[in-house]
Design an enzyme around this catalytic site. Structure first.
Site, PDB file in Angstrom:
ATOM      1  N   THR A  74       0.842  -1.308   0.078  1.00 36.64           N
ATOM      2  CA  THR A  74       0.023   0.080   0.049  1.00 36.64           C
ATOM      3  C   THR A  74       0.919   1.406   0.152  1.00 36.64           C
ATOM      4  OG1 THR A  74      -0.160   0.031   2.507  1.00 36.64           O
ATOM      5  CG2 THR A  74      -2.083  -1.073   1.211  1.00 36.64           C
TER       6      THR A  74
ATOM      7  N   ASN B 143       1.104   4.790   1.383  1.00 30.80           N
ATOM      8  CA  ASN B 143       0.567   5.679   2.588  1.00 30.80           C
ATOM      9  C   ASN B 143       0.734   7.136   2.279  1.00 30.80           C
ATOM     10  OD1 ASN B 143       0.125   3.828   5.228  1.00 30.80           O
ATOM     11  ND2 ASN B 143       1.687   2.899   3.909  1.00 30.80           N
TER      12      ASN B 143
ATOM     13  N   GLU C  94      -4.429   4.528   3.185  1.00 35.68           N
ATOM     14  CA  GLU C  94      -3.434   3.674   2.605  1.00 35.68           C
ATOM     15  C   GLU C  94      -4.069   3.119   1.363  1.00 35.68           C
ATOM     16  OE1 GLU C  94      -1.988   0.642   5.421  1.00 35.68           O
ATOM     17  OE2 GLU C  94      -2.980   1.756   6.963  1.00 35.68           O
TER      18      GLU C  94
END
Length: 311
Positions: free
Chosen positions: A206, A208, A260
């Site tokens: 992911t 962020n 995220e």
């Protein structure tokens, strides 16, 4: 599109005599703003004049309250949207206490008429100007321009406004917010390091996102999104399907909200890059799962569900 902070800088441009202008904050550049801008640009094109937006930075409310309203888009994105709508120049005036203390008549005569050369002025249905909060009825007498007050754009029988959009986002009505904006709500920021669980632990890397604290955000949930890189090679900068969690990660006993984003069918190191995330639809509310297997299964289901929505 030309951006200046002083009206005389625009008036000094070669061939500049008069212009068609609109004035306001344009936070979000929503459908109500778009109609105001359309009318201004249409007039400018018909008369062979530059189309100008007069706006302020920071938002005037920031000068008078400790907690000004959260912005619906960054100043940079706002300017991009204005250019897409055909605006030729923006007078981006620093909003200071000195400016706030001016009367509407003083501003109209000195800035709009004498320094900018406005011949046609367009204002919104609820626009107020100056320390005396003059509306369109009084502003018509404050300069040698033609003033047009553009009526409210309605949705569900009520005027579209930035306040209404912020409220819809906060209360989890993303579809309504997107309908009022006339596009999907989005945020921009730098990709930063997170807890490091996405790829190594969950098998789903992911990005962020570090978003400005002053920016409005949707209600906590998991969303079908689209994402695009704003810098780097051109081949990496197109829109891609994504799933975004704006949650506290309750399965891991998180205590604060994090944004995220997993970009589908994409691999690459994008730390430090600028990313835009566009919120297409809500997939589900955040919830705690009994173990990693259940969480991973749900993440995979979220990714499959995302593919059913348009880019």
């Amino acid at each position: 599109m030309r951006i200046e902070h002083e009206p005389k800088a625009l008036r000094a441009l070669a061939g500049w005599k008069h212009c068609a202008a609109t004035i306001g904050n344009f936070d979000g550049v929503h459908r109500g703003h778009q109609e105001l801008l359309r009318r201004t640009v249409e007039c400018a094109r018909a008369k062979g004049l530059p189309a100008v937006v007069v706006t302020f930075d920071p938002h005037p409310a920031a000068l008078f309250t400790e907690y000004p309203p959260r912005t619906l888009c960054s100043r940079e994105y706002c300017l991009e949207l204005l250019e897409e709508l055909g605006v030729d120049a923006v007078l981006l005036m620093p909003f200071t206490r000195e400016l706030a203390e001016q009367t509407a008549e003083h501003f109209c005569r000195r800035v709009l008429q004498d320094e900018l050369g406005v011949s046609d002025l367009f204002v919104g249905y609820d626009f107020r100007l100056g320390c005396d909060q003059a509306g369109a009825d009084r502003m018509r007498d404050f300069g040698a321009y033609t003033l047009t007050q553009v009526g409210a754009v309605l949705e569900g029988g009520e005027p579209i406004s930035s306040t209404r959009i912020r409220k819809a986002l906060c209360e989890g009505r993303l579809d309504e917010a997107n309908a009022l904006l006339g596009r999907a709500f989005s945020v921009r920021g730098e990709v930063v390091h997170g807890a490091g669980r996405g790829g190594p632990l969950l098998g789903v890397p992911t990005a962020n996102l570090d978003v400005d604290d002053a920016h409005a955000m949707p209600a906590p949930a998991v969303y079908a999104t689209s994402a695009r890189l704003l810098d780097g090679p051109d081949e990496e900068r197109g829109w891609r399907m994504a799933v975004t969690s704006f949650c506290k990660n309750p399965t891991f006993d998180g205590t604060h909200l994090t944004l995220e984003t997993h970009i589908l069918d994409f691999e690459g190191d994008i730390y430090g890059r600028q990313l835009e995330v566009r919120f297409v639809a809500e997939l589900r509310k955040e919830r705690r799962f009994n173990g990693l297997d259940a969480l991973i299964a749900q993440i995979r289901a979220d990714m499959d569900e995302r593919r059913a929505f348009p880019l």
